[in-house]
Design a protein around this motif. Structure first.
Motif, short mmCIF file in Angstrom:
data_model
loop_
_atom_site.label_atom_id
_atom_site.label_comp_id
_atom_site.label_asym_id
_atom_site.label_seq_id
_atom_site.Cartn_x
_atom_site.Cartn_y
_atom_site.Cartn_z
N LEU A 62 0.82 -1.21 0.00
CA LEU A 62 0.00 0.00 0.00
C LEU A 62 0.86 1.26 0.00
N ALA A 63 2.07 1.17 0.56
CA ALA A 63 2.95 2.34 0.57
C ALA A 63 3.37 2.74 -0.83
N ASP A 64 3.34 1.79 -1.78
CA ASP A 64 3.75 2.07 -3.15
C ASP A 64 2.57 2.43 -4.05
N VAL A 65 1.35 2.41 -3.49
CA VAL A 65 0.15 2.71 -4.28
C VAL A 65 -0.12 4.21 -4.22
N THR A 66 -0.39 4.80 -5.38
CA THR A 66 -0.74 6.22 -5.45
C THR A 66 -2.21 6.40 -5.13
N SER A 67 -2.51 7.16 -4.10
CA SER A 67 -3.89 7.36 -3.68
C SER A 67 -4.59 8.30 -4.64
N SER A 68 -5.86 8.03 -4.89
CA SER A 68 -6.68 8.89 -5.75
C SER A 68 -7.64 9.75 -4.94
N ALA A 69 -7.36 9.89 -3.63
CA ALA A 69 -8.27 10.64 -2.77
C ALA A 69 -8.35 12.11 -3.16
N VAL A 70 -7.26 12.66 -3.73
CA VAL A 70 -7.25 14.07 -4.09
C VAL A 70 -7.39 14.25 -5.60
N ALA A 71 -7.69 13.18 -6.31
CA ALA A 71 -7.72 13.26 -7.77
C ALA A 71 -9.13 13.40 -8.31
N ARG A 72 -10.09 13.73 -7.46
CA ARG A 72 -11.46 13.89 -7.94
C ARG A 72 -11.54 15.07 -8.90
N PHE A 73 -12.48 14.99 -9.82
CA PHE A 73 -12.78 16.15 -10.65
C PHE A 73 -14.28 16.43 -10.57
N PRO A 74 -14.66 17.71 -10.50
CA PRO A 74 -16.07 18.06 -10.28
C PRO A 74 -16.93 17.72 -11.49
N SER A 75 -18.20 17.48 -11.21
CA SER A 75 -19.15 17.19 -12.28
C SER A 75 -19.72 18.46 -12.89
N GLY A 76 -19.49 19.60 -12.26
CA GLY A 76 -20.05 20.85 -12.75
C GLY A 76 -21.43 21.13 -12.20
N ILE A 77 -22.02 20.20 -11.45
CA ILE A 77 -23.33 20.37 -10.84
C ILE A 77 -23.16 20.17 -9.34
N ALA A 78 -23.41 21.20 -8.56
CA ALA A 78 -23.09 21.18 -7.13
C ALA A 78 -23.85 20.09 -6.38
N GLU A 79 -25.11 19.88 -6.71
CA GLU A 79 -25.91 18.87 -6.01
C GLU A 79 -25.38 17.47 -6.27
N LEU A 80 -24.96 17.18 -7.49
CA LEU A 80 -24.39 15.87 -7.80
C LEU A 80 -23.05 15.67 -7.09
N ASP A 81 -22.22 16.71 -7.05
CA ASP A 81 -20.96 16.61 -6.33
C ASP A 81 -21.19 16.36 -4.84
N LEU A 82 -22.25 16.96 -4.29
CA LEU A 82 -22.57 16.74 -2.87
C LEU A 82 -22.89 15.28 -2.61
N VAL A 83 -23.68 14.66 -3.47
CA VAL A 83 -24.07 13.27 -3.28
C VAL A 83 -22.89 12.33 -3.54
N LEU A 84 -22.06 12.64 -4.53
CA LEU A 84 -20.90 11.80 -4.84
C LEU A 84 -19.82 11.90 -3.78
N GLY A 85 -19.80 12.98 -3.01
CA GLY A 85 -18.77 13.15 -2.01
C GLY A 85 -17.65 14.07 -2.44
N GLY A 86 -17.88 14.88 -3.48
CA GLY A 86 -16.86 15.81 -3.93
C GLY A 86 -16.53 15.73 -5.40
N GLY A 87 -17.24 14.91 -6.16
CA GLY A 87 -16.98 14.78 -7.59
C GLY A 87 -16.67 13.35 -7.98
N PHE A 88 -16.30 13.16 -9.25
CA PHE A 88 -16.00 11.84 -9.77
C PHE A 88 -14.58 11.42 -9.38
N VAL A 89 -14.42 10.17 -9.01
CA VAL A 89 -13.11 9.60 -8.74
C VAL A 89 -12.63 8.89 -10.01
#
Length: 470
Positions: A62-89
């Motif tokens: 796991l130490a060699d795995v790159t985390s995607s926790a900060v790699a989300r990108f927004p959907s452009g719709i605030a309500e959808l981002d809220l339900v997804l948890g911050g955008g698409f992973v």
């Protein structure tokens, strides 16, 4: 010619049996087994790297795995981002379900339009032609020319095209239209849907492409296809609402990357779906008092909503009176009626009972018990509640009111929306007085109904009817 080998598969859970069964031993579904032809298994390598087959998989720390926790990108719709948890992973697989005509395709087309400004996107349309998609895109999108469309339902060709282009976001509308040549069953069957979901899952994890699958729902409101489909995907979204109304709600019943308690609210307009950023009073009444209406302060994730609970009690002409609940659990409605009869002196056993959550929203939290009980008592005794009064509280089988989570947020939101009085469990009342709104605590349901002025005399046994009978 060799006889083709067939197997019977449960459409609900995917259990396989050599012969047809009327009742599934795993999920308990009736008449859910369908016959499918068994495809010949693909020949795989020996697993040895030097044997000409596929190289053996090696574990990774796991130490060699790159985390995607900060790699989300927004959907452009605030309500959808809220339900997804911050955008698409990136690399995630999302399943979006909803009734026909609820607005699934419109929502995702607007998402593609918003994401296409910075990233490459692809829409796979299996139910509509590109010309039909363009007609809708010209109405609801700002830059429809930036969206790439692929009209393809053959799974292998589709996966090859996605792997070649590597877009950031792929929307498949819908997964029930896809088919694989390796299987002989029809598109939409259990094996085809399971194969398509599994292949897209591997593609998403290997390439980092975020994939959204649109799924159909059954007449009961559950996602169509095998239950294993919901286990394969990372997120399951449910798009709900009454097609006769303008508002839609989006919930996550499963989310590996965020909370499942959030609620997104949209309004359907001629220009598409618009996000409702402050839906606090959207589902509440107009403030006028009427018999059978009560206001509940609900908590959905990070926001509070004021919801109108409606009830109607009328003399039944049937041997077994009806119990109809819309937007509320029918079994919990029956429990509340039993508690009212046993501990509040209000028996509605001879009346037809109809309970409804206004606005097409669904409330599942136990904190709505007190508002439902107040609405039932108000309808049964034909007495309206005082104006600008809200309620929340869980009712136990002994008639006592139990404390609710996030009581402080509920009180503050009711005060912000102009309500002057709240009736809550006694355990929640003392800690939240002095907030600018009158907070009355009740130890049990009888006391709460007395505070709401719908208690009536002890021993009342049935509801009033239109002709004055019982």
């Amino acid at each position: 010619m060799a006889r083709r080998q067939t197997v019977f598969v449960c459409s609900q859970c995917g259990r396989r049996e050599p012969k047809w069964l009327g009742h599934c031993p795993d999920c308990g579904a009736w008449d859910s087994f369908t016959e499918e032809i068994v495809a010949a298994p693909a020949r795989r390598g020996s697993g040895k790297a030097d044997g000409g087959g596929r190289a053996a998989a090696a574990p990774v720390r796991l130490a060699d795995v790159t985390s995607s926790a900060v790699a989300r990108f927004p959907s452009g719709i605030a309500e959808l981002d809220l339900v997804l948890g911050g955008g698409f992973v990136p690399g995630s697989l999302v399943l979006l379900g909803g009734e026909p005509g609820i607005g699934k395709s419109t929502l995702l087309l607007q998402v593609l339009d918003a994401v296409a400004g910075e990233r490459q996107v692809l829409l796979v349309c299996g139910e509509e032609s590109p010309a039909q998609v363009k007609m809708r895109a010209e109405r609801v999108c700002k830059r429809p020319e930036t969206i790439a469309v692929l009209a393809e339902t053959e799974l292998e060709s589709l996966l090859a095209a996605v792997d070649a282009q590597r877009p950031a976001l792929v929307v498949v509308d819908s997964v029930q239209t896809l088919y694989s040549d390796a299987l002989t069953s029809a598109p939409g069957s259990v094996s085809q849907v399971r194969e398509a979901a599994g292949r897209f899952q591997r593609l998403a994890k290997d390439t980092g492409v975020a994939v959204v699958l649109v799924g159909h729902v059954t007449k009961e409101g559950a996602l169509a296809g095998p239950r294993v489909l919901e286990h394969v995907v990372d997120t399951v979204l449910q798009f709900e609402g009454d097609r006769q109304r303008f508002y839609r709600t989006l919930r996550a019943s499963k989310n590996r990357f965020g909370s499942t308690e959030e609620l997104g609210v949209f309004e359907m307009t001629e220009a598409g779906l618009l996000a409702v950023t402050d839906p606090a009073q959207l589902f509440a009444g107009d403030g006028r008092s009427a018999a059978g209406a009560a206001t509940h302060v609900a908590v959905e994730g990070s926001r509070c909503l004021l919801v109108e609970v409606q009830a109607l009690a009328s003399r039944s002409e049937l041997a077994v009176p009806r119990r109809i609940a819309t937007g509320f659990d029918r079994n919990r409605l029956a429990m509340i009626l039993a508690v009212l009869a046993r501990h509040a002196g209000l028996s509605l056993s001879s009346a037809d009972i109809f309970a409804n959550i206004a606005g097409g929203i669904r409330i599942d939290e136990p904190a709505a018990d007190l508002a439902v009980a107040a609405a039932l008592a108000s309808a049964g005794r034909d007495t309206p509640l005082p104006p600008r009064v809200a309620l929340f509280g869980e009712i136990s089988l002994t008639g006592e009111l139990r404390s609710c989570s996030q009581a402080g947020r509920r009180v503050a939101e009711a005060a912000r929306c102009g309500y002057t009085r709240l009736i809550v469990p006694a355990a929640d009342a003392a800690a939240h007085r002095g907030t600018g709104v009158q907070v009355d605590g009740a130890a049990d349901v009888r006391e709460a109904l007395r505070l709401a002025a719908v208690a009536g005399p002890a021993g009342t046994t049935s509801a009033k009817s239109d002709d004055g009978g019982v």
